[in-house]
Design an enzyme around this catalytic site. Structure first.
Site, short mmCIF file in Angstrom:
data_model
loop_
_atom_site.label_atom_id
_atom_site.label_comp_id
_atom_site.label_asym_id
_atom_site.label_seq_id
_atom_site.Cartn_x
_atom_site.Cartn_y
_atom_site.Cartn_z
N GLY A 18 0.78 -1.24 0.00
CA GLY A 18 0.00 0.00 0.00
C GLY A 18 0.80 1.28 0.00
O GLY A 18 0.36 2.29 -0.53
N ASP B 107 0.38 3.55 4.37
CA ASP B 107 -0.63 4.29 3.63
C ASP B 107 -1.80 4.70 4.52
O ASP B 107 -2.19 5.86 4.52
CB ASP B 107 -1.13 3.46 2.42
N ASP C 84 -5.98 1.96 10.09
CA ASP C 84 -7.39 1.60 10.19
C ASP C 84 -7.62 1.00 11.58
O ASP C 84 -7.70 1.73 12.56
CB ASP C 84 -7.69 0.64 9.04
N SER C 85 -7.66 -0.32 11.71
CA SER C 85 -7.84 -0.92 13.04
C SER C 85 -6.61 -0.71 13.92
O SER C 85 -6.70 -0.67 15.14
CB SER C 85 -8.10 -2.43 12.89
N THR D 296 -2.00 -3.69 11.89
CA THR D 296 -0.81 -3.77 11.05
C THR D 296 0.32 -2.93 11.65
O THR D 296 1.45 -3.41 11.80
CB THR D 296 -1.13 -3.27 9.62
N LEU D 297 0.01 -1.68 12.00
CA LEU D 297 1.05 -0.80 12.53
C LEU D 297 1.58 -1.32 13.86
O LEU D 297 2.79 -1.31 14.11
CB LEU D 297 0.50 0.62 12.69
N LYS E 222 -7.74 6.75 9.79
CA LYS E 222 -9.19 6.50 9.85
C LYS E 222 -9.51 6.15 11.31
O LYS E 222 -9.66 4.98 11.66
CB LYS E 222 -9.51 5.33 8.93
N ASP F 166 -5.59 -0.27 -2.49
CA ASP F 166 -6.31 -1.12 -3.44
C ASP F 166 -7.62 -1.64 -2.88
O ASP F 166 -7.87 -1.63 -1.68
CB ASP F 166 -5.45 -2.34 -3.81
P1 IMP Z 1 -5.23 -2.04 9.89
O1 IMP Z 1 -4.32 -3.18 10.23
O2 IMP Z 1 -6.69 -2.41 10.11
O3 IMP Z 1 -4.86 -0.73 10.54
O4 IMP Z 1 -5.19 -1.84 8.36
C1 IMP Z 1 -4.11 -1.45 7.76
C2 IMP Z 1 -4.10 -1.94 6.33
O5 IMP Z 1 -5.38 -2.31 5.83
C3 IMP Z 1 -3.61 -0.80 5.51
O6 IMP Z 1 -2.21 -0.79 5.45
C4 IMP Z 1 -4.27 -1.08 4.18
O7 IMP Z 1 -3.48 -1.95 3.44
C5 IMP Z 1 -5.57 -1.78 4.54
N1 IMP Z 1 -6.68 -0.82 4.56
C6 IMP Z 1 -7.34 -0.34 5.63
N2 IMP Z 1 -8.29 0.53 5.29
C7 IMP Z 1 -8.24 0.63 3.94
C8 IMP Z 1 -8.96 1.41 2.97
O8 IMP Z 1 -9.87 2.20 3.27
N3 IMP Z 1 -8.60 1.21 1.69
C9 IMP Z 1 -7.62 0.37 1.29
N4 IMP Z 1 -6.89 -0.36 2.16
C10 IMP Z 1 -7.21 -0.24 3.48
MG MG Z 2 -1.21 -1.45 3.75
#
Ligand code: IMP
Ligand code: MG
Length: 204
Positions: free
Chosen positions: A46, A105, A108-109, A112-113, A136, A164
């Protein structure tokens, strides 16, 4: 009768606005790292476009960062992540005692970070900061330090500029909200949103 859902894009942030904000982020980052040279660690796939533009913006600030990547996958169906993150490819750089900027990029939750910060901390970097293009906050499950944030975005699924949906839309030079129409018993729900002329074309 089931039919294929239609996908529509609503412009969110233009390529020009992205570049302007990335230049500001580079100024912030240059101040935060003072005279030190950080290792940029980007999360693939991403962050690939953001990393490229951020590295050039840091160059314009007189910095000479080194660049490395991690490939992580978070498994989940459609637009939801499952919370289980897997490291598919690790950094090659020795970061012990060095300043590191983790670049992604979208936050979200936070799974990942959080996973990547834990991984990098194990190597005892001198400093570990994060730079996230999009935050977000509505969907946060795990609290994460966000040192440099490009834009705070609403709880929508966003594509373009590296982000994506099922492998598509990464090439768009700007960001857009993806709307997927659904069939319901009362009829077809579809959001009519038309991208601004030129939005999907490259600025170059
Ligand atoms: P997290 O682990 O839920 O914070 O999500 C992180 C990963 O989910 C990001 O690095 C993105 O690859 C993917 N992701 C989360 N939200 C979106 C979105 O709105 N569009 C596209 N990819 C997303
Ligand atoms: Mg990502």
């Amino acid at each position: 009768m089931p039919s294929t859902p239609a996908e529509q894009l609503a412009p969110l942030i233009s390529a020009d606005d992205l570049q302007a904000r990335i230049s500001e982020l580079a100024r912030e980052i240059a101040l935060a790292f003072a005279a030190q040279t950080p290792v940029l660690v980007g999360l693939l796939k991403g962050s690939f476009m953001f990393m490229a533009d951020l590295a050039r913006a840091l160059h314009r600030q007189g910095m000479a960062p080194t660049v490395d990547f991690m490939i992580v996958a978070s498994y989940g169906a459609g637009t939801q992540t499952s919370g289980s993150v897997q490291l598919l490819s690790d950094i090659e750089t020795e970061i012990r005692g060095r300043p590191v900027l983790l670049v992604d990029d979208i936050l979200d939750s936070g799974h990942t970070l959080d996973f990547c910060l834990r991984r990098l901390r194990r190597d005892r970097p001198a400093q570990l900061r994060t730079c996230i293009l999009l935050d977000k906050p509505a969907r946060r499950v795990i609290a994460c330090p966000t040192d440099h944030v490009g834009f705070t975005v609403p709880n929508e699924f966003i594509v373009g500029y590296g982000l994506d949906y099922q492998g598509r839309y990464r090439e768009l030079p700007g960001l857009a909200v993806l709307n997927i129409s659904a069939d319901t018993p009362t009829g077809r729900i579809q959001t009519e949103l038309t991208p601004r002329p030129g939005f999907l074309e490259s600025a170059h």
